[in-house]
Design an enzyme around this catalytic site. Structure first.
Site, PDB file in Angstrom:
ATOM      1  N   HIS A 226      20.694 -65.282  20.605  1.00  0.00           N
ATOM      2  CA  HIS A 226      21.621 -64.739  21.592  1.00  0.00           C
ATOM      3  C   HIS A 226      20.776 -64.193  22.741  1.00  0.00           C
ATOM      4  O   HIS A 226      20.044 -63.231  22.556  1.00  0.00           O
ATOM      5  CB  HIS A 226      22.469 -63.648  20.943  1.00  0.00           C
ATOM      6  CG  HIS A 226      23.531 -63.106  21.834  1.00  0.00           C
ATOM      7  ND1 HIS A 226      24.617 -63.847  22.220  1.00  0.00           N
ATOM      8  CD2 HIS A 226      23.667 -61.903  22.449  1.00  0.00           C
ATOM      9  CE1 HIS A 226      25.391 -63.115  23.013  1.00  0.00           C
ATOM     10  NE2 HIS A 226      24.824 -61.937  23.175  1.00  0.00           N
ATOM     11  N   ASP A 228      21.077 -62.484  26.049  1.00  0.00           N
ATOM     12  CA  ASP A 228      21.953 -61.831  27.015  1.00  0.00           C
ATOM     13  C   ASP A 228      21.457 -62.182  28.412  1.00  0.00           C
ATOM     14  O   ASP A 228      20.296 -61.950  28.740  1.00  0.00           O
ATOM     15  CB  ASP A 228      21.965 -60.313  26.773  1.00  0.00           C
ATOM     16  CG  ASP A 228      22.855 -59.955  25.594  1.00  0.00           C
ATOM     17  OD1 ASP A 228      23.951 -60.544  25.483  1.00  0.00           O
ATOM     18  OD2 ASP A 228      22.461 -59.107  24.779  1.00  0.00           O
ATOM     19  N   ASP A 338      29.595 -62.063  21.112  1.00  0.00           N
ATOM     20  CA  ASP A 338      29.260 -60.682  21.475  1.00  0.00           C
ATOM     21  C   ASP A 338      30.172 -60.038  22.499  1.00  0.00           C
ATOM     22  O   ASP A 338      29.889 -58.950  22.950  1.00  0.00           O
ATOM     23  CB  ASP A 338      27.792 -60.682  21.984  1.00  0.00           C
ATOM     24  CG  ASP A 338      27.200 -59.286  22.066  1.00  0.00           C
ATOM     25  OD1 ASP A 338      27.643 -58.419  21.295  1.00  0.00           O
ATOM     26  OD2 ASP A 338      26.307 -59.066  22.900  1.00  0.00           O
ATOM     27  N   HIS A 538      28.874 -60.773  29.787  1.00  0.00           N
ATOM     28  CA  HIS A 538      29.447 -59.681  28.988  1.00  0.00           C
ATOM     29  C   HIS A 538      28.611 -58.402  28.904  1.00  0.00           C
ATOM     30  O   HIS A 538      28.992 -57.481  28.170  1.00  0.00           O
ATOM     31  CB  HIS A 538      29.815 -60.183  27.579  1.00  0.00           C
ATOM     32  CG  HIS A 538      28.647 -60.579  26.726  1.00  0.00           C
ATOM     33  ND1 HIS A 538      28.310 -61.892  26.508  1.00  0.00           N
ATOM     34  CD2 HIS A 538      27.744 -59.865  26.047  1.00  0.00           C
ATOM     35  CE1 HIS A 538      27.249 -61.954  25.724  1.00  0.00           C
ATOM     36  NE2 HIS A 538      26.877 -60.734  25.427  1.00  0.00           N
TER      37      HIS A 538
HETATM   38 ZN   LIG Z   1      25.335 -60.152  24.153  1.00  0.00          ZN
END
Ligand SMILES: [Zn+2]
Length: 940
Positions: A226, A228, A338, A538
C-alpha cells in the site's frame, strides 16, 4: 528423557536464531565507499555529475528529506565464484540501490519494513563490483526519531541450504506456538527437539507431510505494497517509494515464479512510465507474465465520501482508461483497502465504470460495531450490487506470520457460506511490499496441518473463486459508514474548500466549452482533472497528511481553479452554469437566468426591510440579537418558526483525540461545547435588494445577509483561527422533530439517525455531507447549506455544521490562519424534496459566472432529476450529459436541448454506448429509477 515445555520452546527459539545466523557465513567490506554532498531528489544522471568524497561507517546524514548518493566499489573474491552474493546495507533510512543507471531494488532499515539485503549476483563472478545507493533521509513513515546513519555496507555470500533450513525450521516452530491442536503441537515439539538433537533435515521434511484435512479454509494470498500517494511524505517522495517498491518486487518475481503482486492507482504507474521508461518496460513484462498484477481501476485510491459524484466517476473514468490504453485491460475490482468510509452511491458508480467487485479492509477498525461479514453483496442506494470482501486478517500489510495465517481463518465470519478469503501481504502504507522471508513462509504454509490452505493468486482469480461459490451471500445495503476518523470531514479546511471550488470550476469549464462549440480543450481538461483527482487521495483531501503535502495541495488546487477559470473565458455577461433557474441579486442589480443560460436584468418582485436587528423579505423574517445569535426565523408562507432556541451559535469544543489527531473527533468531544465569545459590535447596511448585518466577534466577523426574493438566510464568515485542539461548530436548534436527518452525499443523500439509541446510531455522532443537511418533519423542515464544509452532526433537534478544527499532528500548523466560508439556513414548507433543497444548495454554491453570453443550452422538466455535468465525450465530439435522480423517485424526464442533434443513447460512465433513447424533436426522453445516475451520449 526429561520433558519441560519452557525449556523446549526456549531451545527451539535459540536454534532458530543459530540457523538464521548461518545463512550468510562470510562477509567482506567494500573497498571504497564515496558519498556526495546533500542534494535534492535528483535523477541518476544528475547524480553522476556530483563531487564525491570518502564516507565512513558511523557517519550521520541529514536533515530530514535530504538525499545523498553513494558510490560503492567492492570485490567478489575467487572463492565466492558461482555462489549467491548480496549487498548488506543499513543506513537507518530508506534507500535505492542502483547499478549501471537502473534502480535495482529498494533498501530500508532502522524501523518498520526492514529490507537490508539485495542480491548482487545469483552466481557470482570474481572481480570488482560497482554499485550506487541513493540514500533518502526519511523512514518508511517519513520523519525519523534520529538522523540517517551509515551502519553497514558489505558484501555477503549466501548458503542456500542454510537459508532453506532456517525457514523449514522456523515455520514449524511458529506453528507449534500457534496451533490450538494440542496433539499436533505436542508432536511438533517432540520432532523439532529431535531435529535439534540430530540436525537431520529429514525430520523436518516428515513434518511437512502433515497436510490439511479435506475441508479447510482456503486463503488466497496476494502480495501488495500500500503506497499512500502522499501522507507522511510529499508527492515527490512517493515517486521514489514507487521506484523502490516496484524494483524490489520485480526481482522477487524472478526468484519466486508463484509470486503475485497487486498494485493499484493508475497515477503511480503513470509516474513511472513518464520518468523511468526502463523500469516501466520491466513492469510491463511482469504484467504480461501475470505476476505484476494491476488492480483497482481508479486514478488514485480516493477518499470515498468527500469527492463529488462526478469526481468519483472521473476517478474511475481516468483510471480505467489509463489501464486500458497502457496495459490493454479494464479492471473489475475497486481496490480500496484504506479509505475512511464508502458512500451509498458507490456501488452504482462502480457498476457504471465496469467494476463488479470491491475490496476494503478499513471497516475492521470500526470502534462501535465490527462488520458482520467478510464476504457479502454490497447493494447501493439504487440497488446496484457489487461483491464485497474484507480480508479477515484485518490488515492489508500482513507479514505472513504463521499467527496471521491462523488468525485469518479463525476470524473469518462467513464459514457457513464461503471457504475462501483474501490475505493481502507485504509492508505497506509507506510502500515496500513483501520480503523474501514472507514468500518463503508462504511456500511452506501452503498445505500444512493447522493452517488454512494457502495459494498465491491474482485479484481476478480470487474474486472468480468467490463468485463461483454456491449458496446465498448476505446483502449489506447503503453507505458503509466508517466508525472512526470523523475529523477528516473537517481537517485542513483550505484543501476542502479548494476541492469544492475546483470541482465547480471544471464543471463550468466543460459546460461552457460545449455550449460555445469550437475546439474542446481536451488535453488541458484531462490534465486539470487528473491534478484534482490526485488531491482527492485518501490522505490528502481528508486532511491527514503533513504540512509539505498541504503546501503542494494548495498550489495544485490553485492551479486547477485558475486554469479552469481561464478556460471559462472572460466577458461581461452573467451565465448560469447549473440546471436550475436563478433569480438573484448581483451587485446593485437583480437578474434572472434560465438553466444553463445567460442572465438578464429584471425587476425583483420583492424588497428587503430592516427594523433594528430584524431582516424581512417576502419569504422570511429573521430576528438577531446584538451577540450575533439568530433569535427567530419565520417562514412566512407557513407562519412556522424555524428555531426552538437561539441559533447561529458558534461553539468551541475540546478536540484533543486520544489518538489520530488530524483524523478523529472522539465521542466525548460533542459533550464539551461552550459558546464562542459573542459579537462586540455590529453594523447594518440595507438596500431594497439586500440587507446585511456585519457582526464583529473577537476572532471572526460574520455578515448575515438577506436578499430580495431569497428563501435562505446567509451567513458569510471570515475567521483568523489560532486555536489548539479546538473544534468550531455552529448550532441551530430547530423547531423540528424527526428521527433521521438527511445529508447530501455524492449524487444522492444519506439518512442518518438524530439519536443515540443503539450502538449503530451512536457511532454516527459526526457524519460526512456535501452541500446540505436537512431536518424535516411532516409538512415543514429546515436545511442548513454550506459552501465548502463536509462535517455535520445532529442530535435531537440540534443541527450543527463543523467549521474548523485545529489538530497538531501530523501537521502542527493545520488550519492556522485565515478562513472564509459561508452557510445558509433554508426553512421550507413540506419535505426537502418538494422544497427543492438540492437546487437551492446548488444555487448557494455556484455563483453566476461572469463570461461571454451563451444561448440557453438545456433544460430538464422533472424536479427529481438533476442535469449535473455537460461535457464532450472522451473519444469524440459527442456530448455527454450526466444526470442523477436526487430524491429516490421514479419516472421519465424530458431533457430538452436547444440545438438539434442526430441521436441520443444511454451510456455507462465510461461512455460505452448502450440503448438508444426515445427522442421527441429536440427532447430526449430519459426514464429513470430511484437514485439512478444516468449518462446520455448525444451525437450532434
Ligand atoms: Zn492509505
Amino acid at each position: 528423557m526429561i520433558r519441560h515445555l519452557q525449556y523446549t520452546r526456549a531451545r527451539l527459539a535459540q536454534r532458530s536464531e543459530r540457523l538464521r545466523a548461518a545463512i550468510r557465513p562470510e562477509t567482506r567490506p567494500a573497498d571504497e565507499l564515496l558519498v556526495s554532498p546533500a542534494v535534492d531528489r535528483i535523477s541518476w544522471d544528475e547524480a553522476q555529475t556530483l563531487t564525491y568524497r570518502p564516507a565512513e561507517l558511523g557517519e550521520r546524514f541529514g536533515p530530514l528529506w535530504a538525499t545523498y548518493w553513494f558510490r560503492i566499489r567492492a570485490t567478489v573474491p575467487a572463492e565466492w565464484r558461482g555462489r549467491r552474493v548480496e549487498l548488506m546495507w543499513s543506513s537507518l533510512s530508506e534507500a535505492t540501490l542502483w547499478r549501471d543507471g537502473r534502480p535495482l531494488q529498494g533498501l530500508n532499515t532502522g524501523g518498520a519494513g526492514e529490507r537490508p539485503d539485495a542480491v548482487i549476483a545469483e552466481s557470482a563472478e570474481p572481480g570488482s563490483v560497482e554499485l550506487q545507493v541513493e540514500l533518502a533521509c526519511n523512514g518508511m513513515f517519513g520523519d525519523m526519531d534520529r538522523s540517517a546513519e551509515l551502519q553497514r555496507c558489505e558484501l555477503a555470500v549466501v548458503d542456500p541450504d542454510a537459508w532453506r533450513l532456517y525457514f523449514d525450521f522456523e515455520t514449524l516452530r511458529a506453528l507449534e506456538l500457534e496451533t490450538r491442536d494440542e496433539a499436533w503441537a505436542g508432536h511438533l515439539r517432540e520432532e523439532l527437539a529431535r531435529f535439534c538433537d540430530t540436525g537431520d533435515p529429514a525430520v523436518l521434511a516428515a513434518l511437512y507431510e502433515n497436510h490439511n484435512g479435506s475441508h479447510t479454509h482456503e486463503l488466497a494470498a496476494i502480495g501488495h505494497a500500500h503506497i499512500d500517494t502522499a501522507w507522511l511524505w510529499p508527492l515527490a517522495e512517493t515517486y521514489r517509494k514507487c521506484v523502490r517498491t516496484f524494483s524490489s518486487q520485480l526481482r522477487y518475481m524472478d526468484d519466486y515464479p508463484e509470486y503475485r503482486f497487486a498494485c493499484s492507482q493508475a497515477q503511480q504507474y503513470a509516474w513511472i512510465k513518464e520518468r523511468d521508461p526502463d523500469l516501466w518496460s520491466r513492469i510491463r513484462a511482469k504484467v504480461d507474465a501475470g505476476q505484476f498484477v494491476p488492480v483497482g481501476g481508479s486514478w488514485v485510491e480516493p477518499d470515498c465520501n468527500l469527492p463529488s459524484g462526478e469526481s468519483l466517476i472521473r476517478q474511475f473514468l481516468h483510471g480505467q482508461r489509463w489501464f486500458e490504453r497502457e496495459l490493454g485491460r479494464r479492471h473489475r475490482e475497486f481496490w480500496s483497502p484504506d479509505a475512511f468510509g464508502y458512500a451509498g452511491q458507490l456501488p452504482q458508480i462502480l457498476r457504471e465504470t465496469g467494476i463488479t467487485r470491491f475490496l476494503t479492509q478499513k471497516l475492521s477498525w470500526n470502534r462501535f460495531n465490527r462488520p458482520e461479514h467478510h464476504t457479502f453483496v454490497w447493494q447501493g442506494d439504487d440497488g446496484s450490487e457489487v461483491l464485497g470482501h474484507f480480508p479477515p486478517a484485518d490488515t492489508y500489510n500482513s507479514e505472513v506470520t504463521v499467527g496471521e495465517l491462523a488468525k485469518a481463518s479463525r476470524q473469518f465470519l462467513d464459514h457457513e457460506h464461503s471457504q475462501t478469503s483474501l490475505l493481502v501481504f507485504g509492508y505497506g502504507d509507506g510502500g515496500g511490499g513483501p520480503t523474501k522471508d514472507m514468500l518463503e513462509t508462504l511456500r511452506r504454509a501452503s498445505d500444512l496441518q493447522g493452517l488454512p490452505r494457502t495459494t498465491q493468486v491474482t485479484s481476478e482469480e480470487f474474486f472468480d473463486r468467490l463468485e463461483a461459490e454456491p449458496g446465498e451471500r448476505p446483502v449489506v445495503v447503503g453507505e458503509l459508514y466508517f466508525e472512526y476518523h470523523r475529523g477528516v470531514y473537517t481537517s485542513q479546511a483550505a484543501v476542502k474548500r479548494g476541492n469544492r471550488r475546483c470541482e465547480q470550476a471544471l464543471h463550468d469549464a466543460e459546460f461552457l466549452a460545449v455550449a460555445r462549440g469550437g475546439a474542446y480543450p481536451r488535453a488541458e481538461l484531462d490534465r486539470l482533472w487528473k491534478l484534482l483527482l490526485l488531491q482527492q487521495f485518501h490522505d490528502i483531501l481528508p486532511g491527514s497528511s503533513i504540512a509539505d503535502v498541504y503546501g503542494d495541495a494548495r498550489r495544485d488546487l490553485e492551479e486547477v481553479e485558475a486554469a479552469a477559470n481561464a478556460l471559462c473565458g472572460d466577458g461581461d455577461e452573467l451565465v448560469n452554469t447549473i440546471g436550475f433557474t436563478r433569480r438573484k441579486v448581483v451587485g446593485e442589480r437583480f437578474v434572472e437566468a434560465p438553466p444553463f443560460g445567460t442572465a438578464r436584468v429584471v425587476d425583483a418582485d420583492d424588497e428587503v426591510r430592516v427594523d433594528g436587528l430584524t431582516l424581512e423579505n417576502a419569504h422570511l423574517r429573521a430576528a438577531l440579537d446584538e451577540d450575533g445569535r439568530l433569535l427567530s426565523l419565520v417562514d412566512k408562507a407557513t407562519g412556522r418558526e424555524s428555531l426552538a432556541a437561539p441559533g447561529n451559535v458558534f461553539e468551541l469544543y475540546d478536540d484533543d483525540p486520544v489518538a489520530f489527531d488530524a483524523w478523529d473527533i472522539d465521542p466525548y468531544t460533542l459533550a464539551t461545547g461552550r459558546p464562542a465569545p459573542a459579537a462586540t459590535s455590529y453594523a447594518v447596511t440595507a438596500s431594497p435588494l439586500r440587507a446585511e448585518i456585519a457582526f464583529e466577534h473577537p476572532s471572526f466577523t460574520q455578515v448575515v445577509r438577506l436578499d430580495a426574493e431569497s428563501r435562505r438566510l446567509e451567513f458569510h464568515v471570515e475567521v483568523d483561527w489560532h486555536e489548539s485542539h479546538t473544534l468550531l461548530k455552529v448550532c441551530f436548534p430547530l423547531a423540528v422533530r424527526a428521527a433521521t436527518a438527511t445529508y447530501e452525499m455524492p449524487f444522492g443523500y444519506a439518512e442518518r439517525p438524530t439519536h443515540y439509541s443503539t450502538s449503530w446510531d451512536r457511532a454516527r455522532y459526526e457524519v460526512p455531507a456535501h452541500r446540505f443537511a436537512d431536518l424535516s418533519e411532516h409538512g415543514f423542515g429546515v436545511a442548513l447549506l454550506n459552501d465548502c464544509k463536509y462535517g455535520y452532526s445532529c442530535y435531537g433537534n440540534e443541527l450543527r455544521l463543523s467549521l474548523l478544527r485545529s489538530p497538531k499532528s501530523p501537521d502542527p500548523d493545520a488550519d492556522m490562519g485565515r478562513h472564509r466560508f459561508a452557510y445558509a439556513v433554508l426553512p421550507h414548507a413540506g419535505g426537502w424534496r418538494d422544497a427543492g433543497v438540492v437546487a437551492e444548495a446548488m444555487r448557494f454554491n455556484v455563483p453566476l459566472r461572469r463570461t461571454a453570453a451563451i444561448e440557453p443550452f438545456a433544460a430538464v422538466d422533472d424536479p427529481n432529476v438533476v442535469l449535473d455535468t455537460i461535457k464532450r465525450a472522451e473519444d469524440s465530439d459527442a456530448i455527454v450529459l450526466r444526470l442523477y435522480e436526487a430524491h429516490g423517485g421514479r419516472g421519465s424526464a424530458r431533457v430538452r436541448l436547444a440545438s438539434p442533434f442526430a441521436s441520443a443513447h444511454r451510456a455507462n460512465a465510461l461512455e460505452d454506448v448502450a440503448d438508444a433513447l426515445a427522442v421527441d424533436g429536440q427532447t430526449i426522453v430519459v426514464p429513470y429509477r430511484p437514485h439512478e445516475i444516468v449518462t446520455v451520449k448525444v451525437e450532434t
